[in-house]
Design an enzyme around this catalytic site. Structure first.
Site, PDB file in Angstrom:
ATOM      1  N   GLY A 146       0.852  -1.172  -0.100  1.00 59.39           N
ATOM      2  CA  GLY A 146      -0.032  -0.187  -0.133  1.00 59.39           C
ATOM      3  C   GLY A 146       0.822   1.191   0.162  1.00 59.39           C
TER       4      GLY A 146
ATOM      5  N   CYS B  29      -6.643  22.811  17.686  1.00 58.94           N
ATOM      6  CA  CYS B  29      -6.592  23.240  19.209  1.00 58.94           C
ATOM      7  C   CYS B  29      -6.036  22.116  20.110  1.00 58.94           C
ATOM      8  CB  CYS B  29      -7.975  23.694  19.809  1.00 58.94           C
ATOM      9  SG  CYS B  29      -8.588  25.157  18.767  1.00 58.94           S
ATOM     10  N   GLU B  30      -4.933  21.733  19.690  1.00 64.02           N
ATOM     11  CA  GLU B  30      -4.274  20.612  20.440  1.00 64.02           C
ATOM     12  C   GLU B  30      -2.293  20.976  20.483  1.00 64.02           C
ATOM     13  OE1 GLU B  30      -7.075  16.765  20.452  1.00 64.02           O
ATOM     14  OE2 GLU B  30      -4.691  16.896  20.491  1.00 64.02           O
TER      15      GLU B  30
ATOM     16  N   TYR C  15       1.639   8.189  15.443  1.00 66.44           N
ATOM     17  CA  TYR C  15       2.611   7.376  15.465  1.00 66.44           C
ATOM     18  C   TYR C  15       4.020   7.891  15.828  1.00 66.44           C
ATOM     19  CZ  TYR C  15      -0.969   5.132  12.591  1.00 66.44           C
ATOM     20  OH  TYR C  15      -2.148   4.649  11.920  1.00 66.44           O
TER      21      TYR C  15
ATOM     22  N   TYR D 282      -1.731   6.997   3.615  1.00 73.14           N
ATOM     23  CA  TYR D 282      -2.404   7.476   4.950  1.00 73.14           C
ATOM     24  C   TYR D 282      -2.469   8.746   5.389  1.00 73.14           C
ATOM     25  CZ  TYR D 282      -1.736   2.244   4.931  1.00 73.14           C
ATOM     26  OH  TYR D 282      -1.661   0.879   4.614  1.00 73.14           O
TER      27      TYR D 282
ATOM     28  N   ARG E  37      -0.709  11.381  11.159  1.00 69.48           N
ATOM     29  CA  ARG E  37       0.296  10.467  11.499  1.00 69.48           C
ATOM     30  C   ARG E  37       1.585  10.755  12.448  1.00 69.48           C
ATOM     31  NH1 ARG E  37       3.338   8.190   8.508  1.00 69.48           N
ATOM     32  NH2 ARG E  37       3.218   6.150   9.407  1.00 69.48           N
TER      33      ARG E  37
END
Ligand code: LLP
Length: 430
Positions: free
Chosen positions: A284, A353-354, A326, A383, A322
């Site tokens: 993929g 907002c993080e 990860y 992805y 991602r």
């Protein structure tokens, strides 16, 4: 935007693309995707007899992508009703699809049988009940592979390791479950078994786990043959072939992964005295990751004296979750200043907002970087679009396919109305 050199992608000026189609923008090179597909054909399909390759569509799927994969002659790995439907609606030859997943619903299985999906990969005995039920209801035979958890670890992020004994995927290789299932399928009018499948993990930098899985499986195949009279016709060794994780890292050709796997299968089966089955691979990320970039517009730049500089862009963990999920690493370039020396260390953050919404930590960019510059982030073809979300109600970006200087919108940008589609205000709140 000055007279600096621009970044081009498959013949297109990325700064122009950002102007024409807005940002954030996913840009996918058709030429690059086709080159990878051709490498699969040259170094795998044409090199070994009785092999097949399916593109793992979860990495990136749109109807245009389905058309590209179809025209290159590869198959498709699908994992949901949505992926099946997309393939079907884009006119994909459905006999070349393989349906995966650890919890396929009856509706999904019925859709699979109706549209003529080529293989259904049964994940557990419990799932087999529902597959058989779906086939019986349709008066059809479902052609199956059994997914096994070969009990091997994979050197990757724990969320992407799938071949260990405690994995949620597949029949455990140890124990009676597989033998019982082989017997059961033999006695079923609605099920046909062709062989086995494993997928040990994703973004792997070697074929070590694949080879261990092959060894483990061949041992069992010998027993299935001698004890149950079941000859494995097909062995699907999954995907997981990794792409570069850092700027400047050389890409690994497909044969770097597949040569060793094929040697292991061929030698292993010969030694064990069983026929070599058809081998199927499911890349993929390896096909689509490097073909894609994401373009952002630079907004606020915040210098915290003596600490760091934040460069904010107009996307973030919504179009690329991602790094947050990860700890994935990315690299990029200011697309409208592609020739300027990277002399400034910054941290590129998104607009969510993080605090975890960090696309790239401590990366070097041109010290001329300023508001309204276009930032291109590389290696985002896999992805990213497929895992995009609407957190903070950010509309999903458009996807533009580029090919030798021409650009085609293959997914429209969402607008605010799209965000409301499907929502209902109940009468008592009106
Ligand atoms: N086959 C099966 C059965 C799979 O489960 C997967 C990926 C593949 C093939 C393709 O793996 P690839 O060649 O793309 O590594 N969301 C994660 C990746 C999860 C992959 C899950 N299965 C990411 O963003 O890295």
């Amino acid at each position: 935007m000055g007279s600096s050199k621009h970044l081009f992608w498959d013949g297109c000026d990325t700064v122009q693309l950002a102007q024409n189609y807005g940002t954030p923008l996913y840009v996918l090179s058709e030429t690059a995707v086709r080159e990878r597909c051709r490498e699969v054909k040259k170094d795998f399909l044409c090199k070994y007899p009785n092999t097949r390759a399916v593109y793992a569509s979860k990495a990136f799927l749109t109807m245009a992508m389905v058309r590209i994969i179809a025209s290159e002659g590869l198959g498709l790995d699908v994992v949901s009703g949505g992926e099946i439907y997309t393939a079907y609606r884009a006119g994909f030859p459905m006999e070349k699809t393989i349906f995966h997943g650890n919890n396929k619903t009856l509706e999904e299985l019925q859709l699979a049988l109706e549209t003529g999906v080529g293989r259904i990969v049964a994940d557990s005995e419990s799932e087999l009940d529902i597959i058989e039920d779906a086939a019986r209801r349709r008066g059809k035979r479902a052609t199956l592979l059994l997914r096994v958890a070969p009990g091997v670890d994979a050197a990757t992020h724990q969320y992407m390791a799938t071949g260990h004994t405690a994995s949620k995927f597949g029949f455990p290789l140890a124990g009676e479950s597989i033998s019982r299932t082989i017997q059961r399928i033999k006695g079923s009018e609605n099920l046909v078994l062709k062989g086995f499948h494993f997928h040990v993990g994703s973004q792997l930098q070697s074929n070590r786990s694949h080879c261990l899985a092959v060894d483990a499986l061949i041992k069992e195949m010998v027993l299935f043959s001698s004890d149950l009279g079941f000859v494995t016709e097909e062995l699907n060794v999954g995907g997981g072939y990794g792409v570069p994780e850092h700027e400047g890292e050389e890409r690994k050709p497909l044969k770097y992964f597949t040569e060793g796997i094929m040697e292991r299968v061929i030698a292993g089966c010969e030694q064990a005295g069983i026929p070599v089955p058809a081998i199927i691979i499911e890349p993929g990320r390896w096909i689509v990751s490097e073909a894609g970039i994401t373009l952002y517009k630079v907004g606020s730049i915040k210098e915290i004296p003596g600490v760091m500089t934040y460069v904010s862009v107009d996307g973030g963990m919504t179009d690329n979750p991602r790094p947050a999920l990860y700890g994935a690493k990315y690299w990029g370039v200011v697309a409208n200043r592609a020739d300027e020396l990277a002399g400034k260390k910054v941290t590129i953050v998104g607009k969510c907002c993080e605090s975890g919404d960090v696309l790239m930590k401590d990366v070097m960019v041109t010290d001329q970087i300023t508001r309204d510059d276009i930032l291109a982030v590389f290696n985002t073809g896999a992805y990213n679009f497929s895992m995009a979300n609407n957190y903070n109600r950010l509309p999903r970006p458009a996807v533009v396919l580029v090919r030798e200087g021409n650009a085609y919108v293959i997914v429209n940008r969402q607008d605010y109305e799209d965000l409301l589609s499907g929502e209902v205000i109940p009468d008592h709140l009106r």
